[in-house]
Enzyme design. Sequence first.
Site, PDB file in Angstrom:
ATOM      1  NE  ARG A  33      40.566 -63.802  37.589  1.00 12.18           N
ATOM      2  CZ  ARG A  33      39.880 -63.878  38.724  1.00 12.18           C
ATOM      3  NH1 ARG A  33      38.568 -64.126  38.699  1.00 12.18           N
ATOM      4  NH2 ARG A  33      40.479 -63.717  39.881  1.00 12.18           N
ATOM      5  CE  LYS A  74      43.396 -67.299  38.107  1.00 12.47           C
ATOM      6  NZ  LYS A  74      44.352 -66.207  37.915  1.00 12.47           N
ATOM      7  CG  HIS A  77      44.730 -58.625  33.636  1.00 12.65           C
ATOM      8  ND1 HIS A  77      43.789 -59.556  34.020  1.00 12.65           N
ATOM      9  CD2 HIS A  77      45.388 -58.274  34.757  1.00 12.65           C
ATOM     10  CE1 HIS A  77      43.883 -59.763  35.327  1.00 12.65           C
ATOM     11  NE2 HIS A  77      44.846 -58.994  35.803  1.00 12.65           N
ATOM     12  NE  ARG A 134      40.996 -59.562  37.491  1.00 12.33           N
ATOM     13  CZ  ARG A 134      40.034 -60.022  38.297  1.00 12.33           C
ATOM     14  NH1 ARG A 134      38.767 -59.839  37.971  1.00 12.33           N
ATOM     15  NH2 ARG A 134      40.329 -60.660  39.409  1.00 12.33           N
ATOM     16  CG  HIS A 171      41.814 -60.990  43.720  1.00 10.00           C
ATOM     17  ND1 HIS A 171      42.156 -59.656  43.784  1.00 10.00           N
ATOM     18  CD2 HIS A 171      42.020 -61.364  42.435  1.00 10.00           C
ATOM     19  CE1 HIS A 171      42.549 -59.247  42.585  1.00 10.00           C
ATOM     20  NE2 HIS A 171      42.472 -60.263  41.758  1.00 10.00           N
ATOM     21  CE1 TYR A 209      43.731 -55.735  39.201  1.00 10.59           C
ATOM     22  CE2 TYR A 209      44.392 -57.233  40.943  1.00 10.59           C
ATOM     23  CZ  TYR A 209      43.918 -57.020  39.676  1.00 10.59           C
ATOM     24  OH  TYR A 209      43.628 -58.081  38.867  1.00 10.59           O
TER      25      TYR A 209
END
Length: 190
Positions: free
Chosen positions: A40, A71, A139, A142, A166, A175
């Site tokens: 990220r 994150k 992004h 990613r 995640h 995705y």
Amino acid sequence: MNRALTAPEETALVALIEASRRHAERDAALIRLPLETGLRLGEVSGLNWQDLLTVHGEICPQFTLRKEIAKFKKPRFVFLNRHILPILQLYRAWYQRRYNQSNGPLWISTHNRRMSPRQIERITHGYLIGAGLPGVTFHSLRHTFALKALRQSSHGAEPVRRLLGHNSLSTTQIYLSSLDQSALIQAVDW
């Protein structure tokens, strides 16, 4: 717009970076790192050289993303593939020549401070516009990594979920919605 780049779009972006004269080594590493790892923006901007180096000062093909920059404050493994390793090695040599140091922030601004996420976004945006990709964001790099990893994975989406950091597989499955029809046909055509 958060979408994955197509192979021709990615090729055009990489070619534009390679043709760059100013900060070419830095910009190649800065844009290829999220393309090849799925990191990220905040994670990329928070990296230090010490995160990537072995005790002998060599770039390690696997490192742990520190919880301070990850994150959800959840550390995870990041793997540097055969595409990004030589780019990072070239950048490290350039960095050492330019800044006369081998440690500290991975990305330094013209004011000799850590580059902010906004500065990294501006650099990326310039290349994306130059490659004819208006509306595409950092992004998207990613997303591109995620789709390439999903296409290569013989174990489904779970390994990709872990690589992306995640918490839930349902997040990773977002995705999957970007897979084009040819990828879907390829997935069932064994």
